[in-house]
Write a protein that holds these residues in place. Structure first.
Motif, PDB file in Angstrom:
ATOM      1  N   GLY A 110       7.839   2.199  16.481  1.00  0.00           N
ATOM      2  CA  GLY A 110       8.664   1.768  17.601  1.00  0.00           C
ATOM      3  C   GLY A 110       7.935   1.017  18.694  1.00  0.00           C
ATOM      4  O   GLY A 110       8.529   0.632  19.690  1.00  0.00           O
ATOM      5  N   PHE A 136      12.933  -4.222  15.218  1.00  0.00           N
ATOM      6  CA  PHE A 136      11.491  -4.150  15.405  1.00  0.00           C
ATOM      7  C   PHE A 136      10.891  -5.490  15.002  1.00  0.00           C
ATOM      8  O   PHE A 136      11.236  -6.037  13.950  1.00  0.00           O
ATOM      9  CB  PHE A 136      10.881  -3.035  14.555  1.00  0.00           C
ATOM     10  N   GLN A 184       9.529  -2.510  19.442  1.00  0.00           N
ATOM     11  CA  GLN A 184      10.989  -2.580  19.451  1.00  0.00           C
ATOM     12  C   GLN A 184      11.445  -3.777  20.287  1.00  0.00           C
ATOM     13  O   GLN A 184      10.927  -4.035  21.371  1.00  0.00           O
ATOM     14  CB  GLN A 184      11.583  -1.295  20.013  1.00  0.00           C
TER      15      GLN A 184
END
Lengths: 288, 159
Positions: free
Chosen positions: A258, A266, A261
């Motif tokens: 993450g 992503f 992100q």
């Protein structure tokens, strides 16, 4: 907003993608005062790796950390992985200390490529800012190696000043290619500079291409890409003809951690290359 | 002379949306000029009695650099317009202009055009609209240039 997500590749989640393989530095070139190019070959019996233009590898400077670095060599030549790197942090500074024969860890290649198949039969407009020319170079080299597949090739390259221009000799050799238009501009220049002076966006109205049948590929700082997209729109390109590549700090490179992100997606897994209409909404959000 | 210049002027991007009468009036203030590479086209502080529509070649805007020599700030190529000091008092050049290559251009007499703008406000408004767009574009580009887009990123932003 259109969906920017790709279907996750289950293979990408396998543990193998998390293990760096040792590669040896076989060539090193200094591009500018803070930018250098490494060519890496597998250590021992490791296999050479193919890649698509626009993809990146995670380079691991042992004992320091990993950094996502675009592949900047020719996709036609798989004997060495070429990476052009700017020294901006601890990992890239550690990579800068590598000399011939040193070993670096490599994971990859990862990410979405430039749309070379979709661009067949069309004019190609490459717009780069600073080291942004590095992720575009594999696409340019691919187009030059398959010249009959594409229309006019326009390369618009911007840099801070003359000493900051990367691939200087190659840019000049591309100027000699038939059907290839290269325009080079810098933001700061002395009287000895004979190319353009000004931001790279000012080159777009001066370039010759068929906007109804062109694909633009853009790489540079995000603000430069935003103004470039605006200028390309003024030149007649729609958002689905414009592709940009995004950069964020990445860790896993396979869409798990993450760190990178970007809106609902992503960058490592769904990008780094995005069609502009699919990210326009997120591109203008300052907090993202 | 002016009868041969008019069709050429019409091809310049600046006049793409202008009507015949407007172009005819401008043509009355226009002449062809050539510069060799290295020629000083205009010098900072001198009277800005003209502006240039480049047909071929490249002109650079320069200022004396603090370290000596000249800083090249912008370049203008075929299709570009160079100079709007003719429109703004005190009508003096704010930069040096130097030909970077062989240049062919139209030189438009600023004093002649100013008189036409004063005597016909409709024509004057058209000129102002045209040049305010140019100034806005140039200002936007200059602001981007000032951002130092490709400078080193801040500490901690990249690995």
């Amino acid at each position: 907003m259109s969906n920017i997500l790709h279907t996750p590749d289950p293979a990408a989640l396998r543990l193998g993608t998390m293990l760096p393989e040792p590669f040896v530095v076989v060539e090193r070139n200094e591009e500018t005062a803070d930018t250098f190019t490494l060519t890496l070959c597998p250590a021992g019996e490791g296999a050479a790796r193919s890649f698509e233009p626009g993809q990146f590898n995670m380079l691991y400077a042992f004992g320091t950390g990993e950094s996502a670095i675009s592949i900047s060599g020719s996709p036609e030549k798989t004997e060495g992985l070429v990476h052009t790197i700017r020294r901006v942090g601890t990992v890239t500074s550690a990579l800068d200390r590598l000399v011939l024969g040193d070993v670096v860890g490599v994971r990859g290649p990862f990410g979405s490529p430039w749309p070379m198949n979709e661009a067949r039969g069309r004019d190609l407009v490459f717009v780069s800012g600073g080291i942004g020319l590095a992720p575009l170079r594999p696409a340019i080299l691919h187009a030059l190696a398959h010249r009959e597949d594409y229309g006019r090739i326009v390369i618009l390259a911007g840099a801070r000043s003359a000493p900051d221009v990367i691939y200087h000799e190659q840019l000049h050799s591309w100027m000699e290619e038939s059907g290839v238009e290269v325009k080079l501009t810098v933001d700061q220049a002395g009287s000895g500079w004979h190319h353009h002076v000004g931001v790279v966006t000012t080159l777009i109205p001066r370039a010759r291409f068929d906007s109804s049948n062109a694909i633009a590929m853009v790489c540079g700082p995000e603000i430069m890409m935003r103004f470039t997209a605006m200028e390309l729109a003024r030149a007649g390109l729609s958002d689905d003809q414009i592709f940009v590549t995004l950069e964020r700090n990445m860790k896993c490179a396979v869409g798990i951690c993450g760190h990178c992100q970007f809106g609902p997606g992503f960058i490592c897994r769904d990008g780094p290359v995005f069609r502009f209409d699919r990210i326009r909404h997120w591109f203008s959000q300052r907090e993202i | 002379m002016t009868t041969t210049l008019e069709p050429l002027l019409r091809q310049h991007p600046l006049f793409a949306d202008m009507d015949d009468d407007t172009i005819h009036r401008i043509t009355g203030c226009a002449k062809n000029v050539r510069f060799r590479s290295g020629d000083v086209v205009a010098r900072q502080g001198e009277a800005a009695d003209q502006f240039f529509l480049i047909r071929e070649g490249r002109i650079a805007l320069e200022m004396p650099a603090p370290q000596g020599g000249a800083a090249r700030l912008q370049t203008a190529d075929a299709g570009d317009v160079v100079g709007w000091s003719w429109l703004v008092p005190p009508y003096h050049w704010h930069f040096d202009l130097r030909a970077v290559s062989e240049v062919r251009a139209f030189s438009i007499d600023g004093r002649c055009l100013r008189e036409k703008c004063e005597s016909d406000p409709r024509f004057g408004y058209q000129m102002m609209k045209q040049f305010s767009t140019l100034v806005a574009d140039r200002l936007e580009a200059t602001r981007l240039q000032l951002l130092d887009l490709y400078g080193s990123p801040g500490p901690g932003t990249h690995p």
